[in-house]
Enzyme design. Structure first.
Site, PDB file in Angstrom:
ATOM      1  N   GLY A 385       4.192   2.418   2.435  1.00 30.78           N
ATOM      2  CA  GLY A 385       3.380   1.834   3.495  1.00 30.78           C
ATOM      3  C   GLY A 385       2.269   2.776   3.906  1.00 30.78           C
ATOM      4  N   PRO A 386       1.350   2.313   4.719  1.00 33.01           N
ATOM      5  CA  PRO A 386       0.232   3.146   5.155  1.00 33.01           C
ATOM      6  C   PRO A 386       0.706   4.286   6.062  1.00 33.01           C
ATOM      7  CG  PRO A 386       0.234   1.042   6.307  1.00 33.01           C
ATOM      8  CD  PRO A 386       1.268   0.939   5.243  1.00 33.01           C
ATOM      9  N   GLY A 388       1.450   6.592   9.232  1.00 29.63           N
ATOM     10  CA  GLY A 388       1.674   6.357  10.648  1.00 29.63           C
ATOM     11  C   GLY A 388       2.561   5.191  10.993  1.00 29.63           C
ATOM     12  N   VAL A 389       3.265   4.594   9.998  1.00 30.12           N
ATOM     13  CA  VAL A 389       4.128   3.449  10.324  1.00 30.12           C
ATOM     14  C   VAL A 389       5.582   3.849  10.490  1.00 30.12           C
ATOM     15  CG1 VAL A 389       2.598   1.771   9.231  1.00 30.12           C
ATOM     16  CG2 VAL A 389       4.381   2.857   7.869  1.00 30.12           C
ATOM     17  N   SER A 708     -10.064  -9.726  -5.785  1.00 31.97           N
ATOM     18  CA  SER A 708      -9.759 -10.648  -4.696  1.00 31.97           C
ATOM     19  C   SER A 708     -10.970 -11.006  -3.841  1.00 31.97           C
ATOM     20  CB  SER A 708      -8.660 -10.068  -3.801  1.00 31.97           C
ATOM     21  OG  SER A 708      -9.087  -8.861  -3.225  1.00 31.97           O
ATOM     22  N   LYS A 751      -3.632  -7.780   4.658  1.00 27.59           N
ATOM     23  CA  LYS A 751      -4.959  -8.363   4.865  1.00 27.59           C
ATOM     24  C   LYS A 751      -4.992  -9.260   6.101  1.00 27.59           C
ATOM     25  CE  LYS A 751      -5.999  -8.164  -0.082  1.00 27.59           C
ATOM     26  NZ  LYS A 751      -6.197  -8.915  -1.328  1.00 27.59           N
TER      27      LYS A 751
END
Length: 835
Positions: A385-386, A388-389, A708, A751
């Site tokens: 995950g990105p 800071g999560v 995309s 997104k």
């Protein structure tokens, strides 16, 4: 070597100052005998060897003459065979030949006595030997106070030299002490001293005896330094040798004394301690056998041996590892659920997966069976995950819920395979790898070991750490993990490995296959609010020295910080901004101002300054040709603007914005589709023949790629040629085909969350991505409107407004192709100017 020291005392008393009366008369012309590598001084006696035929002839004739005198001149280069007039120094010595002896090797040996210094004025013959006109070159020999001091210093230095140099007899020192003439002292000491030919000739050529003494003192001092240093080095080497022998003898004596007294020596005590530690360590049979073998080797070698300390270090590692030490698991499921809820907000799926692990382990232990069935290994978890999560802190919560010890190991930037597997013991300073080091440090063989940043492992000529991790992270293999340093199997199967990564793509496929991937997406605004209220604000209040009653954050203030001062998937920057607010409040309180401080929306702007982010979607989409897309990045989702403009001219198409090949191909496909549908869109088919179209994606410094954005590009182009605005609250992530099919894309959750953060209300998704909406949090799903499209025409209908915008002068936007063509026919000059 013989030294002429002067006449008898009685003769010296008779003629103390008339030395020249005993000196033979020196003729104006003398045969010159070249000397190689030596200088003969006046008032000295030296042996000489003569080997060349013409020099032997010179000696024969000189010996048969009445005076037996010969001129001695030193050759400038000792390697020259046939010495000529220019090959000798011009200052030499006239000498008398006292004795001549012919040797069996056809050489002649002479004993010569230097008489006086001469100057070679001119060579008169070179055959059969050298002859030259000469004149005496007397020195200035005044016995002043300065000369007397130099003489005493010379004698003292010579005394030290004789004491250090074995080749100088004591008789020379006694002779030097008894000499009263400075000139004679200089020449006698110079003859005894080792010096370069250049320095020896310089002493002969100096005119003043005082200068000769100064030069001689400098040369003796230099020779003394060399001899004293050599003696010091020799004494040190001798001392080390004697010390080693002495230590060996003393150790042997001490060993015998302890034996007689019934006491054990230090080595025996150390060996017994290791035997005890090996027995208590409860190693595996292989490790215990290796430890005992190394201990036997250690017994047979002296403690001073280099290998002794190597074996000792190896045994320390073996006995200190927790071969059988484990931390009992706390399998209270209710307590584990409570701890996970305390430490982390939401993350429902991840918490359920961890509780499943604990439940299975609890049932296997409670329901018995053999040891193999009890030892549940479980999966290797990988949190992706990105930033800071909460990936790293989640691992700490797992350890706390289980009651196990936690240790973190960062893999970011690691590029040496030995960091994982260790170095072999053949290397100096070898150590085990960081896996074994961590196990030893934590003192249990079943910790929770977090491998942080597994996607940032490097690789170079030293190996690939990712390949070394294949064995570590495979539950079927890590039971017999073999570190290069230990070279015995160590069981890692009871370790709970948790990996973290920001992206999956950089992870080696074989390594990715061994892990259970758990994806952590970004947080919604509501989730950030709850995380801030439950975790971030209390932590920052405490860390900045505040009390809970001194500061209060309103919900709207936290939302404003999250929306206008941070734009991220995680909450790391949100915590920093909350910390910044707390520090300013701490300054406020430290100055003695009133409390409590309530943080409102207005107070946030006052403390943090003007907002750093603002909603720009509506602003950017006020002209045709601009569409809003959604993109996936390693740090979460983000919005993406695509701009198109037209210029009059020959047919052409350019795409800019530092795009990858895939995105450039998507742009070409989008243009081709829009051209094929020009008639359906109400655009003259010749529009593209007279138009040069430029498609740009801003933030050109950021590389972009992927398929995309294809439909977004087609929408921007359709908006441009029809002069219809794209709705300001609509975004669309999807791939286009040349036939206008809308293909599904990945990263839907990231997104959509990015669109929600940006304030968008309508999201157009591919029909086949409808199932991905189940991953979205309920507040986000309820706050957004979703339109599902199968064809690009569906997108056009949903994204483009029905009303065409009026013409805008000078930008190529704002009028349809048919209207522009009509205007061109009416006023061609004006239309050309607008282009």
């Amino acid at each position: 070597m013989h030294i002429l020291t002067g006449k008898k005392d009685s003769e010296a008393e008779e003629k103390p100052k008339n030395e020249s009366e005993n000196t033979p008369n020196i003729p104006n012309e003398l045969p010159i005998l070249p000397l190689r590598g030596t200088v003969v001084y006046p008032l000295t006696v030296l042996p000489l060897n003569v080997g060349q035929e013409r020099e032997i002839r010179l000696v024969d004739e000189a010996v048969t003459s009445a005076t037996r005198l010969v001129g001695l001149a030193t050759a400038k280069d000792a390697t020259v065979e046939e010495v000529g007039p220019g090959d000798v120094f011009s200052i030499g010595t006239v000498a008398i030949i006292h004795r001549m002896l012919r040797a069996p090797d056809n050489t002649v040996r002479l004993i010569v006595q230097g008489i006086d210094r001469i100057h070679l004025k001119e060579f008169v013959a070179t055959e059969p030997y050298l002859r030259a006109r000469v004149e005496l070159a007397p020195e200035v020999n005044e016995k002043t106070t300065q000369v007397e001091a130099l003489m005493r210093n010379t004698i003292e230095l010579f005394r030290r030299l004789v004491g250090l140099a074995p080749h100088l007899p004591e008789e020379l020192l006694m002779a030097a002490i008894n000499i009263d003439d400075p000139r004679q002292l200089v020449y006698m000491v110079s003859t005894s001293l080792r010096m370069d030919l250049k320095d020896a000739q310089e002493i002969l050529e100096l005119d003043k005896v005082e200068d000769k003494l100064g030069k001689l003192n400098a040369l003796i001092t230099k020779e003394l330094e060399v001899l004293e240093l050599g003696k010091k080095i020799q004494s040190q080497a001798q001392g080390e040798l004697e010390k080693t022998q002495r230590e060996y003898i003393l150790r042997e004596q001490l060993k015998q004394i302890k034996k007689e007294l019934g006491e054990e020596d230090e080595q025996a005590v150390e060996v017994k301690e290791y035997e005890k530690k090996i027995a208590e360590a409860k190693m595996s049979p292989e490790a215990e056998k290796e430890a005992k073998r190394e201990l036997e080797r250690m017994k047979s070698m002296p403690p001073a041996a280099a290998e002794y300390s190597v074996i000792k270090t190896y045994l320390d590692w073996l006995v200190d590892l927790p071969w059988s030490k484990v931390t009992p698991d706390n399998l209270d499921i209710a307590r584990a659920r409570q701890i996970l809820d305390e430490d982390h907000y939401d993350l429902k799926d991840i918490k359920e997966r961890l509780l499943e692990y604990l439940s299975v382990r609890k049932l296997r232990l409670e329901r018995g069976g053999d040891e193999e069935s009890k030892s549940y290994k479980g999966s290797i978890l990988c949190f992706v995950g990105p930033p800071g999560v909460g990936k790293t802190s989640l691992g700490q919560s797992i350890a706390r819920a289980l009651g196990r010890k936690f240790i973190r190991m960062s893999l970011g930037g690691m590029h040496d395979e030995a960091e994982i597997r260790g170095h072999r013991r053949t290397y100096i300073g070898a150590l085990p790898g960081r896996i074994i080091q961590s196990i030893k440090r934590v003192e249990t063989r079943n910790p929770v070991l977090m491998l942080d940043e597994v996607d940032k492992v490097g690789a170079d000529y030293r190996g690939d750490p990712s390949s070394a991790l294949l064995e570590v992270l495979d539950p079927a293999q890590n039971k017999t993990f073999r570190d290069h340093y230990l070279d015995v199997d160590f069981d890692l199967s009871q370790v709970i490995f948790i990996c973290t990564a920001n992206q999956l793509d950089p992870i080696q496929p074989a390594l990715r296959d061994r892990m259970e991937i758990i994806t952590l997406s970004g947080y919604t605004e509501d989730e950030k609010l709850n995380i801030a209220k439950g975790y971030l604000v209390p932590r920052q209040v405490s860390e900045n020295g505040l009390k809970p009653e001194e500061i209060k954050f309103e919900d709207d203030a936290i939302r404003q910080i999250a929306r206008d001062y941070t734009r991220e998937a995680g909450v790391r920057n949100l915590e920093r901004e909350i910390g910044s607010v707390c520090r300013k409040v701490a300054t406020h309180i430290a100055e003695g101002k009133e409390t409590p401080v309530v943080i409102t929306k207005e107070k946030v702007t006052e403390l943090l300054g003007k907002p750093r982010f603002y909603g720009e979607v509506a602003e950017r989409t006020t002209i045709p040709g601009v569409a809003t897309g959604l993109a996936w990045t390693p740090v979460g989702g983000d919005i993406l603007f695509i701009e198109a403009t037209r210029m009059p001219g020959a047919k052409g198409f350019i795409v800019t914005g530092q795009l990858g090949d895939v995105m450039k191909e998507s742009a070409q496909a989008a243009l081709s589709y829009v051209r094929s549908k020009a008639k359906d869109l109400g655009v003259d088919e010749k529009y593209f023949e007279r138009s040069y179209i430029h498609l740009h994606i801003p933030e050109g410094a950021t590389p972009k790629d992927g398929p995309s954005a294809g439909v977004t590009m087609a929408t921007a182009l359709a908006s441009l040629i029809t002069n219809r605005l794209v709705k300001s609250d609509v975004a669309m992530p999807r791939e286009i085909t040349l036939r206008g099919r809308v293909l599904p894309v990945g990263g839907i959750k990231e997104k959509v969350l990015a669109a929600h953060r940006a304030g968008l209300k309508t999201i157009i998704l591919p029909k086949r991505n409808e199932k991905d909406l189940d991953e979205l949090p309920d507040p986000v799903r309820n706050d957004l409107q979703f339109v599902f499209a199968e064809q690009v025409t569906d997108v056009f209908d949903a994204a483009l407004s029905d009303k065409r915008t009026p013409a805008v002068t000078g930008n190529g936007h704002g009028q349809s192709a048919s209207e522009e063509e009509t205007e061109k026919e009416k006023t061609p000059r004006t239309a050309k100017k607008r282009g």
